[in-house]
Structure formats: C-alpha cells, structure tokens
Design a protein around this motif. Structure first.
Motif, PDB file in Angstrom:
ATOM      1  N   VAL A 114      59.909 -13.034 -25.469  1.00 46.96           N
ATOM      2  CA  VAL A 114      59.285 -14.224 -24.900  1.00 46.96           C
ATOM      3  C   VAL A 114      60.163 -14.865 -23.821  1.00 46.96           C
ATOM      4  O   VAL A 114      59.831 -15.933 -23.315  1.00 46.96           O
ATOM      5  CB  VAL A 114      58.958 -15.267 -25.990  1.00 46.96           C
ATOM      6  CG1 VAL A 114      57.900 -14.741 -26.937  1.00 46.96           C
ATOM      7  CG2 VAL A 114      60.202 -15.680 -26.729  1.00 46.96           C
ATOM      8  N   ASP A 115      61.241 -14.190 -23.458  1.00 49.55           N
ATOM      9  CA  ASP A 115      62.163 -14.782 -22.484  1.00 49.55           C
ATOM     10  C   ASP A 115      61.525 -14.954 -21.117  1.00 49.55           C
ATOM     11  O   ASP A 115      61.805 -15.908 -20.415  1.00 49.55           O
ATOM     12  CB  ASP A 115      63.438 -13.950 -22.362  1.00 49.55           C
ATOM     13  CG  ASP A 115      64.439 -14.598 -21.431  1.00 49.55           C
ATOM     14  OD1 ASP A 115      64.800 -15.768 -21.691  1.00 49.55           O
ATOM     15  OD2 ASP A 115      64.831 -13.964 -20.435  1.00 49.55           O
ATOM     16  N   GLN A 116      60.633 -14.053 -20.715  1.00 51.45           N
ATOM     17  CA  GLN A 116      60.000 -14.180 -19.401  1.00 51.45           C
ATOM     18  C   GLN A 116      59.148 -15.449 -19.335  1.00 51.45           C
ATOM     19  O   GLN A 116      59.170 -16.169 -18.335  1.00 51.45           O
ATOM     20  CB  GLN A 116      59.146 -12.959 -19.098  1.00 51.45           C
ATOM     21  CG  GLN A 116      58.561 -12.982 -17.705  1.00 51.45           C
ATOM     22  CD  GLN A 116      57.847 -11.694 -17.355  1.00 51.45           C
ATOM     23  OE1 GLN A 116      57.747 -10.796 -18.166  1.00 51.45           O
ATOM     24  NE2 GLN A 116      57.357 -11.620 -16.137  1.00 51.45           N
ATOM     25  N   ILE A 117      58.422 -15.743 -20.399  1.00 50.82           N
ATOM     26  CA  ILE A 117      57.601 -16.959 -20.430  1.00 50.82           C
ATOM     27  C   ILE A 117      58.508 -18.188 -20.437  1.00 50.82           C
ATOM     28  O   ILE A 117      58.247 -19.172 -19.733  1.00 50.82           O
ATOM     29  CB  ILE A 117      56.677 -16.944 -21.661  1.00 50.82           C
ATOM     30  CG1 ILE A 117      55.701 -15.779 -21.543  1.00 50.82           C
ATOM     31  CG2 ILE A 117      55.934 -18.264 -21.804  1.00 50.82           C
ATOM     32  CD1 ILE A 117      54.931 -15.479 -22.793  1.00 50.82           C
ATOM     33  N   MET A 118      59.579 -18.139 -21.225  1.00 55.87           N
ATOM     34  CA  MET A 118      60.510 -19.262 -21.262  1.00 55.87           C
ATOM     35  C   MET A 118      61.201 -19.446 -19.908  1.00 55.87           C
ATOM     36  O   MET A 118      61.448 -20.572 -19.479  1.00 55.87           O
ATOM     37  CB  MET A 118      61.548 -19.045 -22.363  1.00 55.87           C
ATOM     38  CG  MET A 118      60.955 -19.138 -23.750  1.00 55.87           C
ATOM     39  SD  MET A 118      62.031 -18.694 -25.136  1.00 55.87           S
ATOM     40  CE  MET A 118      63.653 -18.908 -24.591  1.00 55.87           C
ATOM     41  N   ASP A 119      61.479 -18.345 -19.225  1.00 49.55           N
ATOM     42  CA  ASP A 119      62.108 -18.419 -17.913  1.00 49.55           C
ATOM     43  C   ASP A 119      61.178 -19.094 -16.904  1.00 49.55           C
ATOM     44  O   ASP A 119      61.613 -19.899 -16.081  1.00 49.55           O
ATOM     45  CB  ASP A 119      62.498 -17.016 -17.446  1.00 49.55           C
ATOM     46  CG  ASP A 119      63.356 -17.035 -16.206  1.00 49.55           C
ATOM     47  OD1 ASP A 119      64.219 -17.941 -16.097  1.00 49.55           O
ATOM     48  OD2 ASP A 119      63.182 -16.155 -15.350  1.00 49.55           O
ATOM     49  N   MET A 120      59.890 -18.762 -16.977  1.00 47.68           N
ATOM     50  CA  MET A 120      58.916 -19.423 -16.088  1.00 47.68           C
ATOM     51  C   MET A 120      58.846 -20.921 -16.380  1.00 47.68           C
ATOM     52  O   MET A 120      58.757 -21.729 -15.458  1.00 47.68           O
ATOM     53  CB  MET A 120      57.541 -18.787 -16.256  1.00 47.68           C
ATOM     54  CG  MET A 120      57.402 -17.429 -15.644  1.00 47.68           C
ATOM     55  SD  MET A 120      55.703 -16.872 -15.717  1.00 47.68           S
ATOM     56  CE  MET A 120      55.874 -15.442 -16.748  1.00 47.68           C
ATOM     57  N   ALA A 121      58.900 -21.284 -17.653  1.00 52.38           N
ATOM     58  CA  ALA A 121      58.859 -22.700 -18.011  1.00 52.38           C
ATOM     59  C   ALA A 121      60.115 -23.416 -17.530  1.00 52.38           C
ATOM     60  O   ALA A 121      60.038 -24.538 -17.020  1.00 52.38           O
ATOM     61  CB  ALA A 121      58.709 -22.852 -19.524  1.00 52.38           C
ATOM     62  N   ARG A 122      61.284 -22.789 -17.674  1.00 52.02           N
ATOM     63  CA  ARG A 122      62.528 -23.396 -17.184  1.00 52.02           C
ATOM     64  C   ARG A 122      62.481 -23.587 -15.676  1.00 52.02           C
ATOM     65  O   ARG A 122      62.907 -24.624 -15.152  1.00 52.02           O
ATOM     66  CB  ARG A 122      63.724 -22.521 -17.559  1.00 52.02           C
ATOM     67  CG  ARG A 122      64.183 -22.660 -18.967  1.00 52.02           C
ATOM     68  CD  ARG A 122      65.507 -21.957 -19.189  1.00 52.02           C
ATOM     69  NE  ARG A 122      65.443 -20.521 -18.943  1.00 52.02           N
ATOM     70  CZ  ARG A 122      65.193 -19.605 -19.867  1.00 52.02           C
ATOM     71  NH1 ARG A 122      64.978 -19.981 -21.111  1.00 52.02           N
ATOM     72  NH2 ARG A 122      65.169 -18.328 -19.572  1.00 52.02           N
TER      73      ARG A 122
END
Length: 82
Positions: free
Chosen positions: A38-46
């Motif tokens: 889920v890091d890609q989604i979290m990266d987009m949110a950051r």
C-alpha cells in the motif's frame, strides 16, 4: 523526524528510512515489508498533503509580502523624488 529530511521528492524513500530507523533501534523490520503493497497509495497521499501545505503557506504569506513590497516601493519612491 531527523531521518525524514530530504525524502519528499524520492519515491519509496520512506520505506528505506523506516527500515534504517527500525534497524538502528533494533526493532523488527517485517512489519515495514507488510506495508510495501500500500506504499504507492500512501505515497500519493503524502504528495497531495505536501502540495496542499505548500499552496496554503504561499497563500498565507503572499498578502503580507505584497504589502511589504508596496511599502518598500513607496519609501524608495519618496526618496527618488527628493
């Protein structure tokens, strides 16, 4: 906080920072690998939060800077007329 400086523009750099921090404190690293999916989604949110924060800071500072520049211009204009 100190380990996260300079990682905003590097994709997936957060995982490396988390792994290094966990290793330095002798914490288990397997939970960090669990968030890899889920890091890609979290990266987009950051990134979204970072952009919104930068825009908000610019919107807050801009009016004061415009007033400061105008007052500086008026002071300099008065000196030039003398």
């Amino acid at each position: 906080m100190l380990t996260s400086k300079g990682t905003a523009g590097v994709p997936r750099a957060t995982l490396v920072i988390l792994l290094a921090t966990a290793d330095s404190f002798q914490l288990p690293t397997w939970p960090i690998f669990a968030i890899l999916g889920v890091d890609q989604i979290m990266d987009m949110a950051r990134t979204m939060i970072n952009v919104i924060g930068n825009c908000l800071a610019s919107a807050v500072i801009a009016p004061g800077k415009a007033n400061w520049e105008l007052s500086l211009l008026h002071r300099c204009d008065g000196r030039m007329a003398q």
